[in-house]
Scaffold this motif. Structure first.
Motif, PDB file in Angstrom:
ATOM      1  N   TYR A  75     -13.525   0.055  55.029  1.00 34.44           N
ATOM      2  CA  TYR A  75     -13.470   0.719  56.488  1.00 34.44           C
ATOM      3  C   TYR A  75     -12.368   0.466  57.360  1.00 34.44           C
TER       4      TYR A  75
ATOM      5  N   SER B 121      -9.198   1.526  55.868  1.00 41.90           N
ATOM      6  CA  SER B 121      -9.015   3.110  56.075  1.00 41.90           C
ATOM      7  C   SER B 121      -8.329   3.280  57.395  1.00 41.90           C
TER       8      SER B 121
ATOM      9  N   THR C  12      -7.104  13.609  56.747  1.00 47.97           N
ATOM     10  CA  THR C  12      -8.437  13.200  57.304  1.00 47.97           C
ATOM     11  C   THR C  12      -8.314  12.891  58.893  1.00 47.97           C
TER      12      THR C  12
ATOM     13  N   LYS D 215     -10.166  10.835  61.993  1.00 49.20           N
ATOM     14  CA  LYS D 215     -11.234   9.913  62.163  1.00 49.20           C
ATOM     15  C   LYS D 215     -11.198   9.472  63.558  1.00 49.20           C
TER      16      LYS D 215
ATOM     17  N   THR E   2     -13.313   6.526  65.692  1.00 47.77           N
ATOM     18  CA  THR E   2     -14.335   5.446  65.686  1.00 47.77           C
ATOM     19  C   THR E   2     -14.609   5.065  67.510  1.00 47.77           C
TER      20      THR E   2
END
Length: 263
Positions: free
Chosen positions: A202, A205, A246, A248, A250
């Protein structure tokens, strides 16, 4: 190479030397006559060039260099690219490139035309200021062709430390669990290993690595999960892999390695 291009922009012929093909060398040599810091760099570059020549002339050239390297810890093995930019490179490694450029900027009328980049009252000082950061680094490790994949960034190391540090101190009441550890690994070492691997993957990434390329990242991007909940700040990042893009997001709490009191 970029620094050299700036140094060579509209350099006066007299400063560059009429007969010298290496104009950067001519500039450093001329500055070294009136500025002691540049003079020291000239001596060091001449020593390095002599070592390169002696290696070329020796049938087994590495042995003399090894013996010379035993007397000083800063004798590098120079690649063709390093030799090409040896003047700027040596000043950078010795942490004085910013001082030399600043001196050149302060005395630009001696070396440059009026329209030169370093003679500009704004661009010249900016260039010298930009070099302060690189000159503060320790260049102690040679980079390999795949160094982008083998050397984690500072951010990545910090994130790994947070994840594995909290993971290894579960019994400490003063530490809060990170990344949802509470109920993830109660079954034994196998689940712990799986969690450690997933946490590491994680974190990797979120940064540029061998599988994904980080195209864009921005912190404190607000996302509202539901209409009746407050917007949550987090880290937004866009990644490119071999066959896809992608996006993302968080939450900041997870990025900081703490869940806090919220669910």
């Amino acid at each position: 190479g970029v620094v050299e291009a700036c140094l060579l922009h509209m350099l006066k012929r007299r400063a560059a030397g009429f007969l010298r093909t290496d104009k950067v060398a001519a500039l450093f040599t001329k500055v070294g006559k009136t500025y002691a810091v540049a003079g020291d760099i000239c001596k060091k570059v001449q020593e390095l060039q002599q070592q390169v020549e002696s290696r070329k002339n020796q049938p087994n050239g590495q042995e003399p260099l090894k013996r010379q390297g035993s007397t000083t810890s800063k004798t590098p093995v120079l690649t063709p690219q390093a030799i090409k930019h040896i003047w700027v490179r040596t000043a950078l490694i010795e942490k004085v490139l910013d001082k030399i450029v600043q001196y050149i900027v302060d005395n630009c009328s001696k070396y440059y035309e009026k329209e030169a980049l370093l003679a500009d009252p704004v661009c010249g000082p900016i260039l010298a200021s930009l070099l302060v950061g690189p000159c503060a680094l320790e260049y102690t490790k040679l980079k390999t062709a795949d160094h982008y994949w083998t050397d984690p960034s500072a951010d990545e190391l910090v994130q790994r430390h947070r994840i594995h540090g909290v993971h290894g101190r579960q019994d400490s009441p003063s530490k809060r669990p990170a990344l949802g550890i509470r109920k993830r690994h109660s079954s034994g070492s196998a689940s712990e290993d799986r969690f450690a691997a997933s946490a590491r993957e994680y974190v990797e990434s979120l940064h540029q690595n061998s599988r994904t390329h980080l195209l864009y990242g921005k912190n404190n991007v607000l996302v509202q999960p539901k209409d009746d909940l407050e917007a949550i700040p987090g880290y937004l990042s866009l990644h490119q892999s071999a066959d896809s893009l992608t996006l993302k997001w968080t939450p900041n709490q997870l990025m900081n390695g703490t869940l806090g009191d919220s669910e």
